[in-house]
Design a protein around this motif. Structure first.
Motif, mmCIF file in Angstrom:
data_model
loop_
_atom_site.group_PDB
_atom_site.id
_atom_site.type_symbol
_atom_site.label_atom_id
_atom_site.label_comp_id
_atom_site.label_asym_id
_atom_site.label_seq_id
_atom_site.Cartn_x
_atom_site.Cartn_y
_atom_site.Cartn_z
ATOM 1 N N ASN A 45 30.326 45.928 39.265
ATOM 2 C CA ASN A 45 31.143 45.628 38.087
ATOM 3 C C ASN A 45 32.398 46.489 38.046
ATOM 4 O OD1 ASN A 45 29.861 43.500 36.731
ATOM 5 N ND2 ASN A 45 28.347 44.883 35.855
ATOM 6 N N GLN A 46 32.281 47.755 38.432
ATOM 7 C CA GLN A 46 33.454 48.636 38.471
ATOM 8 C C GLN A 46 34.470 48.121 39.498
ATOM 9 O OE1 GLN A 46 33.712 51.152 36.136
ATOM 10 N NE2 GLN A 46 31.805 50.196 35.499
ATOM 11 N N GLY A 47 33.974 47.712 40.652
ATOM 12 C CA GLY A 47 34.859 47.179 41.690
ATOM 13 C C GLY A 47 35.570 45.912 41.242
ATOM 14 N N LEU A 48 34.828 45.021 40.596
ATOM 15 C CA LEU A 48 35.442 43.784 40.107
ATOM 16 C C LEU A 48 36.478 44.068 39.022
ATOM 17 C CD1 LEU A 48 32.350 41.412 40.053
ATOM 18 C CD2 LEU A 48 34.369 41.230 41.520
ATOM 19 N N LEU A 49 36.188 45.002 38.138
ATOM 20 C CA LEU A 49 37.161 45.346 37.099
ATOM 21 C C LEU A 49 38.432 45.925 37.729
ATOM 22 C CD1 LEU A 49 37.926 45.479 34.140
ATOM 23 C CD2 LEU A 49 36.747 47.687 33.999
ATOM 24 N N CYS A 50 38.279 46.761 38.732
ATOM 25 C CA CYS A 50 39.459 47.305 39.429
ATOM 26 C C CYS A 50 40.255 46.175 40.089
ATOM 27 C CB CYS A 50 39.035 48.348 40.449
ATOM 28 S SG CYS A 50 38.469 49.888 39.701
ATOM 29 N N PHE A 51 39.557 45.198 40.679
ATOM 30 C CA PHE A 51 40.252 44.045 41.265
ATOM 31 C C PHE A 51 41.019 43.280 40.189
ATOM 32 C CE2 PHE A 51 40.485 39.521 42.113
ATOM 33 C CZ PHE A 51 41.242 39.511 43.269
ATOM 34 N N TYR A 52 40.376 43.043 39.038
ATOM 35 C CA TYR A 52 41.029 42.309 37.958
ATOM 36 C C TYR A 52 42.278 43.044 37.465
ATOM 37 C CZ TYR A 52 36.737 39.499 37.599
ATOM 38 O OH TYR A 52 35.685 38.679 37.851
ATOM 39 N N ILE A 53 42.194 44.366 37.380
ATOM 40 C CA ILE A 53 43.358 45.149 36.948
ATOM 41 C C ILE A 53 44.476 45.044 37.986
ATOM 42 C CG2 ILE A 53 44.188 47.511 36.527
ATOM 43 C CD1 ILE A 53 41.379 48.057 35.283
#
Length: 132
Positions: free
Chosen positions: A56-64
């Motif tokens: 989830n942290q990785g996906l949030l960083c991708f979204y940002i």
């Protein structure tokens, strides 16, 4: 009219033009679908939620990264362009802000209200509509 032509030429030379490339759109759709699957699995079995923390942290960083890349690419038209583009961009902005609030801000709050958590998780689910 000339300003729009100049802006189109400027965008085609931009290093941020990858945000409109098919491969990047597919990568973003894959991330959204993976995120949806993780949310469904976590809702179905709460014991698996700790295993989803780092993905989830990785996906949030991708979204940002995606959001800022789109802002740099579209510039003024990100919020002052064609209405449908602006609507999708504002949806992305709200969803990413909700993800940041959910994963990074609320984790420091000792007792976040259940209703606030539900609203934020609901906003994150809106990301699925972006994939469609």
């Amino acid at each position: 009219r000339n300003a729009l032509v100049d802006m189109g030429a400027e965008r085609s030379a931009s290093i941020w033009r990858f945000v409109e490339a098919g491969w990047f759109q597919c990568l973003a759709a894959f991330c959204i679908i993976a995120n949806l699957i993780m949310v469904i699995v976590a809702l179905d079995d709460q014991s698996k939620e700790p295993y989803m923390f780092w993905p989830n942290q990785g996906l949030l960083c991708f979204y940002i990264l995606e959001l800022f890349s789109r802002i740099f690419y579209f510039r003024k038209t990100f919020i002052c362009g064609p209405p449908t583009l602006v609507a999708w961009n504002l949806l992305d902005l709200c969803v990413v802000a909700a993800g940041v609030a959910d994963q990074w801000v609320l984790s420091f709050v000792s007792d976040p209200s259940a209703s606030a958590q539900m609203v934020i998780k609901g906003l994150r689910m809106l990301r699925v509509f972006r994939a469609l």
